[in-house]
Design a protein around this motif. Sequence first.
Motif, short mmCIF file in Angstrom:
data_model
loop_
_atom_site.label_atom_id
_atom_site.label_comp_id
_atom_site.label_asym_id
_atom_site.label_seq_id
_atom_site.Cartn_x
_atom_site.Cartn_y
_atom_site.Cartn_z
N THR A 68 0.56 -1.09 0.01
CA THR A 68 0.08 0.00 0.13
C THR A 68 1.07 1.46 0.04
OG1 THR A 68 -1.69 -1.20 1.38
CG2 THR A 68 -1.79 1.38 1.10
N GLY A 69 0.73 1.89 -1.02
CA GLY A 69 1.38 3.40 -1.33
C GLY A 69 1.07 4.48 -0.21
N VAL A 70 1.78 5.36 0.49
CA VAL A 70 1.23 6.18 1.35
C VAL A 70 1.78 7.58 0.98
CG1 VAL A 70 1.47 7.01 3.79
CG2 VAL A 70 1.32 4.59 3.35
N VAL A 71 0.97 8.76 0.98
CA VAL A 71 1.50 9.98 0.54
C VAL A 71 0.77 11.10 1.79
CG1 VAL A 71 -0.71 10.39 -1.04
CG2 VAL A 71 1.42 11.74 -1.24
N LEU A 72 1.60 12.04 1.91
CA LEU A 72 1.25 12.90 3.12
C LEU A 72 1.43 14.34 2.37
CD1 LEU A 72 1.07 13.81 5.93
CD2 LEU A 72 3.53 13.46 6.23
N ALA A 73 0.34 15.05 2.85
CA ALA A 73 0.31 16.59 2.30
C ALA A 73 -0.42 17.49 3.31
CB ALA A 73 -0.34 16.53 0.91
N THR A 74 -0.27 18.76 3.39
CA THR A 74 -0.68 19.52 4.19
C THR A 74 -2.02 20.20 3.79
OG1 THR A 74 -0.23 21.55 5.45
CG2 THR A 74 0.22 21.71 3.21
N SER A 75 -2.80 20.80 4.51
CA SER A 75 -4.19 21.33 4.01
C SER A 75 -4.29 22.28 3.00
CB SER A 75 -4.65 22.00 5.51
OG SER A 75 -4.07 22.84 5.67
N GLY A 76 -5.52 22.67 2.54
CA GLY A 76 -5.77 23.54 1.35
C GLY A 76 -5.23 23.08 0.20
N PRO A 77 -4.23 23.86 -0.45
CA PRO A 77 -3.70 23.59 -1.49
C PRO A 77 -2.62 22.19 -1.63
CG PRO A 77 -2.35 25.63 -0.69
CD PRO A 77 -3.65 25.15 0.06
N GLY A 78 -2.06 22.01 -0.57
CA GLY A 78 -1.26 20.99 -0.33
C GLY A 78 -2.51 19.68 -0.74
N ALA A 79 -3.42 19.61 0.00
CA ALA A 79 -4.23 18.58 -0.32
C ALA A 79 -5.01 18.43 -1.73
CB ALA A 79 -5.62 18.56 0.86
N THR A 80 -5.46 19.66 -2.26
CA THR A 80 -6.06 19.47 -3.59
C THR A 80 -5.11 19.24 -4.47
OG1 THR A 80 -5.72 21.94 -3.70
CG2 THR A 80 -7.84 21.20 -2.87
N ASN A 81 -3.78 19.37 -4.07
CA ASN A 81 -2.68 18.93 -5.41
C ASN A 81 -2.70 17.63 -5.35
OD1 ASN A 81 -2.15 21.36 -6.21
ND2 ASN A 81 -0.26 21.64 -4.97
N LEU A 82 -3.40 16.69 -4.34
CA LEU A 82 -3.36 15.39 -4.34
C LEU A 82 -4.52 14.72 -5.33
CD1 LEU A 82 -2.73 14.23 -0.65
CD2 LEU A 82 -1.08 14.55 -2.60
N VAL A 83 -5.43 15.63 -5.50
CA VAL A 83 -6.77 15.01 -5.98
C VAL A 83 -6.55 14.26 -7.55
CG1 VAL A 83 -8.97 15.51 -6.99
CG2 VAL A 83 -8.07 16.88 -4.80
N THR A 84 -5.91 14.76 -8.38
CA THR A 84 -5.64 14.05 -9.61
C THR A 84 -4.85 12.74 -9.27
OG1 THR A 84 -5.56 16.09 -11.06
CG2 THR A 84 -4.58 14.15 -11.74
N GLY A 85 -4.05 12.77 -8.54
CA GLY A 85 -3.14 11.39 -8.18
C GLY A 85 -4.34 10.35 -7.58
N ILE A 86 -4.99 10.88 -6.59
CA ILE A 86 -6.07 9.96 -6.07
C ILE A 86 -6.87 9.40 -6.93
CG2 ILE A 86 -7.87 10.05 -4.38
CD1 ILE A 86 -6.36 12.05 -2.71
N ALA A 87 -7.41 10.41 -7.85
CA ALA A 87 -8.40 9.84 -8.82
C ALA A 87 -7.73 8.83 -10.02
CB ALA A 87 -8.98 11.13 -9.62
N THR A 88 -6.54 9.04 -9.99
CA THR A 88 -5.91 8.19 -10.90
C THR A 88 -5.72 6.64 -10.44
OG1 THR A 88 -4.28 9.74 -11.74
CG2 THR A 88 -3.56 7.74 -12.12
N ALA A 89 -5.24 6.97 -9.11
CA ALA A 89 -5.48 5.49 -8.20
C ALA A 89 -6.78 4.84 -8.16
CB ALA A 89 -4.69 5.57 -6.80
N TYR A 90 -7.76 5.83 -8.07
CA TYR A 90 -9.14 5.15 -7.87
C TYR A 90 -9.52 4.44 -9.26
CZ TYR A 90 -14.27 5.22 -7.23
OH TYR A 90 -15.64 4.76 -7.16
N MET A 91 -9.43 5.16 -10.45
CA MET A 91 -9.58 4.41 -11.66
C MET A 91 -8.99 3.29 -11.99
SD MET A 91 -12.14 6.31 -13.00
CE MET A 91 -12.08 5.97 -14.88
N ASP A 92 -7.73 3.07 -11.40
CA ASP A 92 -6.81 1.93 -11.79
C ASP A 92 -7.06 0.97 -10.61
OD1 ASP A 92 -6.47 2.77 -14.31
OD2 ASP A 92 -4.48 3.38 -13.95
N SER A 93 -7.82 1.07 -9.63
CA SER A 93 -7.71 0.24 -8.31
C SER A 93 -6.37 0.01 -7.72
CB SER A 93 -8.45 -1.11 -8.96
OG SER A 93 -9.52 -1.00 -9.49
N VAL A 94 -5.83 1.04 -7.20
CA VAL A 94 -4.56 1.08 -6.74
C VAL A 94 -4.83 1.13 -5.03
CG1 VAL A 94 -2.16 2.06 -6.72
CG2 VAL A 94 -3.53 1.87 -8.73
#
Length: 565
Positions: A68-94
């Motif tokens: 299981t991969g783990v990523v850590l980011a701060t609030s606000g823009p740090g968190a929103t900068n993760l969204v595309t990566g999260i969606a990528t993992a979601y679509m590919d069942s990672v």
Amino acid sequence: MQLNGSDVIVECLLEQGVDTIFGYPGGAVLNIYDALYKYSDKIRHVITAHEQAACHAADGYSRSTGRTGVVLATSGPGATNLVTGIATAYMDSVPLIAITGNVTRNLLGLDSFQEVDICGITMPVTKHNYIVKDPAKLPEIIREAFRIANEGRKGPVLIDIPKDITAAMIEYEKQEPLKSEYHDPDTTEAEIAEAAELIKNCERPFIYAGGGVVAADAVDEMKELVRKCNAPVALSLMGQCAYDNSAENYIGMLGMHGTKAAAKAVSNCDLMIVLGSRFSDRVLCNPNTFAKNAHIIHIEIDPAEIGKNISVYHHVTGDVKHAIARLNELLPDMQHPEWYNEVMGWKRDYEVHMQPIEREDEVLPDQVIAELDRLTDGKAIISTEVGQHQMWAAQYYNFKCPRSFASSGGLGTMGYGLGAAMGCKVGNPDRTVVNIAGDGSFFMNCNELSSLAKHKLPVIELVFENDVLGMVRQWQRLFYGKRFSQTNIERGTDFMKLAEAFGIEGVRITKKDEITDGLKKALEYAAAGRPVLVDVVINKDVNVLPMVPAGADVSQPIMEIDLEN
């Protein structure tokens, strides 16, 4: 024992076997980073130049290691900068855990500095997400998040943690990881038995596998099923390393840019056995004509995918590894020589190749990837960006090992590959890792060359430079009257100077006779622990073929494109 929230987070990660976190610090996660400083001998932290790359790195780490991969980011823009990566993992069942910081609980909902409702934003692209409001529940939430990420169809889970939670004193007691349930053998046994009878009685079997086979670590079971069925095999884009691409009975990728042999097998088989694949639109092309002469057996862990995009004759809903293993126990060794020889004839007759362009000495991408395949014996880990180069990698690299391909299939994320390659290399330090990119994608993430240099990650970044957005331009050529609107990028960047500026090695390939020496030099740099950028200059009119136009029958691909008219 009593620990502060940040120490509890790290201890819970250690419980789950986490040894690496990718991320980027900020105010809301300072307490967590302070704990990581104390635990630096147990957990490695890899900082990237941008949070999105950190999320892609956690994704690549997961795909290539099975952990299981783990990523850590701060609030606000740090968190929103993760969204595309999260969606990528979601679509590919990672399976991926995204941990974000947030403002303290008393400031939630007040439009506070760097506050954002990241749970609301990511709800459609996570299996589950949490905002921790009770310190006592923090350990339970982290443990449950890992279980959910890995249970059933895998995927990302987000945990949003207010800053005061990370400072609160919490009762902590170490626990063994919660076990994930993959299947219910009792409910699938009858389905498997019926599938076995269908396979025994068919005459023209065809096996098609997707990323679910890799995710379930079912590669060996699939190989045995293929042997027992004496069947030709095709793979989805996500399933590229589920079966040895150099095997005689492998007939290529299926779908919009798949082989004509695979398309003819779909159209002429009497039984299509589908393993861990979701029948995306890029595979079906036209669902009304897809496999119209065949019964389809769909083996899939997610019941929502059964019958969603195409009706199937029979299904097995459960863990593909378990289902295939049971099928192997129930099936005899079979032979279908007439069918097998017919399909192998199609494989010879419709071998995938590239159209020559203008000059004899011009570099063609298939030559580059085929030579990379030869020099690495098909055993490198290949990541890709998204576009023409992605399809060329799938078409011309003969993957021999599982968990060797990381590419954004479902979301199609340009900018994914370089971050993913970093994660692949961190998780597999002894393997050669190559990211294959187009220059369009490269300009979305070239800042991460600085991360390669900082962490001394000997990744090979291989860029096909044609000064265009190649896949979009190809569609404009075919379907938009050659109106090349905004696809000629021509930024004028000297890639070798860029490599030097970032402190990594550079290799340029401009002619056919430079391919072997250029790739050998890049592999030597990587073997010596040095990251390298390889600039491969190609013609802007090189296209991806075969190609099935949107909505057309998968068995009727375009095999050549007239470049003169």
